[in-house]
Design a protein around this motif. Structure first.
Motif, PDB file in Angstrom:
ATOM      1  N   LEU A 301     -15.893  72.253   0.160  1.00 31.65           N
ATOM      2  CA  LEU A 301     -17.097  72.194   0.989  1.00 31.65           C
ATOM      3  C   LEU A 301     -17.312  73.489   1.763  1.00 31.65           C
ATOM      4  N   LYS A 302     -18.586  73.834   1.961  1.00 34.11           N
ATOM      5  CA  LYS A 302     -18.977  74.944   2.824  1.00 34.11           C
ATOM      6  C   LYS A 302     -19.995  74.440   3.841  1.00 34.11           C
ATOM      7  N   GLU A 303     -20.295  75.267   4.831  1.00 32.42           N
ATOM      8  CA  GLU A 303     -21.281  74.933   5.866  1.00 32.42           C
ATOM      9  C   GLU A 303     -21.014  73.555   6.463  1.00 32.42           C
ATOM     10  N   VAL A 304     -19.768  73.289   6.795  1.00 35.23           N
ATOM     11  CA  VAL A 304     -19.408  71.988   7.367  1.00 35.23           C
ATOM     12  C   VAL A 304     -19.995  71.859   8.776  1.00 35.23           C
ATOM     13  N   ASP A 310     -12.931  65.598  18.109  1.00 35.71           N
ATOM     14  CA  ASP A 310     -11.894  66.617  18.027  1.00 35.71           C
ATOM     15  C   ASP A 310     -12.507  67.970  17.680  1.00 35.71           C
ATOM     16  N   ILE A 311     -11.745  69.024  17.943  1.00 35.89           N
ATOM     17  CA  ILE A 311     -12.141  70.355  17.479  1.00 35.89           C
ATOM     18  C   ILE A 311     -11.799  70.447  16.001  1.00 35.89           C
ATOM     19  N   PHE A 312     -12.789  70.806  15.184  1.00 34.48           N
ATOM     20  CA  PHE A 312     -12.644  70.740  13.729  1.00 34.48           C
ATOM     21  C   PHE A 312     -11.442  71.541  13.235  1.00 34.48           C
ATOM     22  N   THR A 313     -11.294  72.761  13.714  1.00 36.57           N
ATOM     23  CA  THR A 313     -10.219  73.613  13.210  1.00 36.57           C
ATOM     24  C   THR A 313      -8.845  73.184  13.706  1.00 36.57           C
ATOM     25  N   ASP A 314      -8.800  72.256  14.655  1.00 32.77           N
ATOM     26  CA  ASP A 314      -7.513  71.747  15.134  1.00 32.77           C
ATOM     27  C   ASP A 314      -6.985  70.619  14.256  1.00 32.77           C
ATOM     28  N   ILE A 334      -9.348  62.127   2.182  1.00 32.53           N
ATOM     29  CA  ILE A 334      -8.635  62.919   3.174  1.00 32.53           C
ATOM     30  C   ILE A 334      -9.399  64.219   3.381  1.00 32.53           C
ATOM     31  N   LEU A 335      -9.714  64.537   4.623  1.00 33.50           N
ATOM     32  CA  LEU A 335     -10.404  65.776   4.991  1.00 33.50           C
ATOM     33  C   LEU A 335      -9.378  66.790   5.465  1.00 33.50           C
ATOM     34  N   ARG A 336      -9.437  68.005   4.892  1.00 32.79           N
ATOM     35  CA  ARG A 336      -8.556  69.088   5.328  1.00 32.79           C
ATOM     36  C   ARG A 336      -9.389  70.339   5.598  1.00 32.79           C
ATOM     37  N   PRO A 337      -9.552  70.741   6.859  1.00 32.45           N
ATOM     38  CA  PRO A 337     -10.287  71.979   7.158  1.00 32.45           C
ATOM     39  C   PRO A 337      -9.574  73.180   6.574  1.00 32.45           C
ATOM     40  N   THR A 338     -10.337  74.133   6.044  1.00 34.21           N
ATOM     41  CA  THR A 338      -9.777  75.370   5.509  1.00 34.21           C
ATOM     42  C   THR A 338     -10.330  76.593   6.227  1.00 34.21           C
ATOM     43  N   GLY A 339     -11.179  76.367   7.218  1.00 30.40           N
ATOM     44  CA  GLY A 339     -11.780  77.444   7.989  1.00 30.40           C
ATOM     45  C   GLY A 339     -12.722  76.850   9.014  1.00 30.40           C
ATOM     46  N   PRO A 340     -13.389  77.689   9.800  1.00 38.73           N
ATOM     47  CA  PRO A 340     -14.298  77.183  10.843  1.00 38.73           C
ATOM     48  C   PRO A 340     -15.420  76.304  10.296  1.00 38.73           C
ATOM     49  N   SER A 342     -15.448  75.337   6.615  1.00 33.91           N
ATOM     50  CA  SER A 342     -15.121  75.007   5.229  1.00 33.91           C
ATOM     51  C   SER A 342     -14.011  73.971   5.202  1.00 33.91           C
ATOM     52  N   ALA A 343     -13.913  73.250   4.100  1.00 37.26           N
ATOM     53  CA  ALA A 343     -12.907  72.195   4.006  1.00 37.26           C
ATOM     54  C   ALA A 343     -12.717  71.788   2.554  1.00 37.26           C
ATOM     55  N   THR A 344     -11.625  71.068   2.309  1.00 37.97           N
ATOM     56  CA  THR A 344     -11.439  70.399   1.028  1.00 37.97           C
ATOM     57  C   THR A 344     -11.378  68.900   1.293  1.00 37.97           C
ATOM     58  N   ILE A 345     -11.877  68.146   0.342  1.00 37.38           N
ATOM     59  CA  ILE A 345     -11.836  66.690   0.396  1.00 37.38           C
ATOM     60  C   ILE A 345     -11.001  66.203  -0.780  1.00 37.38           C
ATOM     61  N   GLU A 346     -10.024  65.353  -0.494  1.00 36.87           N
ATOM     62  CA  GLU A 346      -9.251  64.710  -1.544  1.00 36.87           C
ATOM     63  C   GLU A 346      -9.678  63.256  -1.613  1.00 36.87           C
ATOM     64  N   LEU A 347     -10.325  62.892  -2.711  1.00 36.09           N
ATOM     65  CA  LEU A 347     -10.811  61.532  -2.889  1.00 36.09           C
ATOM     66  C   LEU A 347      -9.679  60.607  -3.310  1.00 36.09           C
ATOM     67  N   ALA A 348      -9.660  59.412  -2.743  1.00 35.85           N
ATOM     68  CA  ALA A 348      -8.632  58.447  -3.124  1.00 35.85           C
ATOM     69  C   ALA A 348      -8.801  58.013  -4.575  1.00 35.85           C
ATOM     70  N   VAL A 349     -10.039  57.920  -5.009  1.00 29.29           N
ATOM     71  CA  VAL A 349     -10.358  57.563  -6.391  1.00 29.29           C
ATOM     72  C   VAL A 349     -11.301  58.621  -6.942  1.00 29.29           C
ATOM     73  N   ALA A 350     -11.011  59.134  -8.113  1.00 25.76           N
ATOM     74  CA  ALA A 350     -11.830  60.192  -8.696  1.00 25.76           C
ATOM     75  C   ALA A 350     -13.275  59.746  -8.857  1.00 25.76           C
ATOM     76  N   GLU A 351     -14.199  60.663  -8.559  1.00 28.47           N
ATOM     77  CA  GLU A 351     -15.640  60.417  -8.716  1.00 28.47           C
ATOM     78  C   GLU A 351     -16.140  61.220  -9.909  1.00 28.47           C
ATOM     79  N   GLU A 352     -17.127  60.664 -10.590  1.00 26.30           N
ATOM     80  CA  GLU A 352     -17.736  61.354 -11.727  1.00 26.30           C
ATOM     81  C   GLU A 352     -19.037  62.030 -11.302  1.00 26.30           C
ATOM     82  N   GLY A 353     -19.300  63.202 -11.866  1.00 25.27           N
ATOM     83  CA  GLY A 353     -20.580  63.859 -11.641  1.00 25.27           C
ATOM     84  C   GLY A 353     -20.734  64.522 -10.288  1.00 25.27           C
TER      85      GLY A 353
END
Length: 378
Positions: A301-304, A310-314, A334-340, A342-353
């Motif tokens: 993700l970008k432009e989060v 909470d403070i996002f980057t914390d 699961i949400l994991r911030p990667t910058g002020p 940006s972030a990665t999302i890990e889905l519990a179940v894979a999504e298509e498309g």
């Protein structure tokens, strides 16, 4: 000596009478925003209606029944005249073209699948129009969106609408906190659209039975490709349809005619079903593969936009629920911030498309609160 008792807050959250509270109502000409204006006017608020002209209604892009069409401006004006509050039409054509239409076309050319309604809320209605509301000394701006705003312990919070079938949170995730502080959504608590129409009939509004707009306002008949080709003629350049190994299977008439997950209309019949799994704008290639190739669990993700307490980057990581498409219910992630922003999302179940250019919206997995979201990127 007795102390004066603090004044009770009015229904919009201000410690003053409704007649001393000015509300700018964003009026699209539809039943929802018309009911908002009627209810607030009936409650005694100082209502000012504003309708935006977003493009040339005589141009080929206009379509009957769309949210920005000339008929809708007429309907909004008529509601204001009948109820007796001021109404203005503002020319936002240039802003809309630069902030929404041009970006929409460019995103498609780059192989993404944009959501222009989100950008319209973010960059036109909740930015430019909101500033106009402040210039008019309005205490707040009200819209007909189906979403709820509650005052939390720390600040104003965004919550899903009471009617899950009408909830518009996916299209409002990019609302900034300072905008949320100023906005009001009087319809978010209603349990069904029929309640809105009943209110319209109560106030004698001629738009009570007006159909809802279904398409993007500047896209006639839902034909994205036709609009983009008009705006960017080079977008119809032909190219190759290839499989995951790079083998050429056919020829296409422009990547703007394809979306991630598409199966029909590929023109490469025979064998196992194939789906569009990627669009390579640089090579002008449509990449196809089996349905299994559409599934993904990791989303960048970008432009989060973060609306949590909470403070996002914390945040190291946080369990949330997400929607990666407006038509799908929230799913655990699961949400994991990667910058002020940006972030990665890990889905519990894979999504298509899952497609670049779409939104990923964050929800409280145990409640109705929206924590913001971001734009899906490759």
């Amino acid at each position: 000596m007795a102390l004066d008792k603090p004044m009770k807050l009015n229904s919009l959250g201000f410690a003053k009478s409704p007649q001393d509270t000015r509300v700018l109502v964003a009026m699209s000409g539809g039943v929802d925003s018309s009911v908002v204006a009627a209810v607030l006017h009936d409650q005694g608020y100082d209502v000012v209606g504003i309708t935006l002209q977003l493009y040339d209604h005589g141009a080929a892009l206009a379509k009957k029944g769309a949210c920005c069409a000339g008929r809708d401006i007429h309907d909004a004006r008529r509601v204001a005249q009948e109820l007796g509050f001021p109404h203005y039409v503002l020319d936002y054509e240039n802003r809309f073209k630069e902030s929404v239409i041009d970006e929409f076309a460019d995103a498609y050319l780059a192989g993404s699948t944009p959501v222009p309604c989100i950008r319209c809320n973010e960059k036109v209605k909740f930015r430019d129009l909101l500033e106009t509301a402040k210039d008019l000394d309005a205490d707040c701006m009200a819209t007909g969106h189906y979403i709820q705003r509650f005052m939390g312990v720390q600040k104003a919070e965004l919550h899903a609408a009471a009617d899950a079938n009408r909830d518009q949170s996916y299209f409002l995730f990019s609302t900034k906190q300072e905008q949320l502080d100023y906005l009001r959504f009087p319809l978010g608590h209603l349990k069904s659209k029929s309640e809105t129409r009943d209110l319209a009939r109560k106030y004698g509004l001629e738009v009570a039975d007006k159909p809802d707009s279904q398409d993007i306002c500047f896209v006639p008949n839902g034909s994205y490709a036709a609009v983009i080709e008009k705006l960017r003629p080079e977008a119809a350049a032909p190219g190759e349809i290839v499989d995951l190994t790079g083998k050429v299977l056919g020829v296409h008439k422009g990547i703007i005619n394809y979306t991630i997950g598409q199966r029909r209309g590929l023109g490469i019949g025979g064998g196992d079903p194939l789906y569009v799994v990627k669009l390579d704008a640089d090579k002008k290639q449509v990449i196809v593969g089996p349905k299994s190739a559409l599934a993904t669990r990791m989303v960048n993700l970008k432009e989060v936009n973060w609306l949590g307490d909470d403070i996002f980057t914390d945040l190291a990581e946080r369990r949330i629920a997400v929607r990666v498409r407006s038509t799908r219910p929230p799913t655990d992630a699961i949400l994991r911030p990667t910058g002020p922003s940006s972030a990665t999302i890990e889905l519990a179940v894979a999504e298509e498309g899952v497609s670049a250019g779409q939104a990923c919206v964050f929800y409280d997995p145990d409640g109705t609160r929206i924590f913001g979201g971001g734009w899906i990127t490759r």
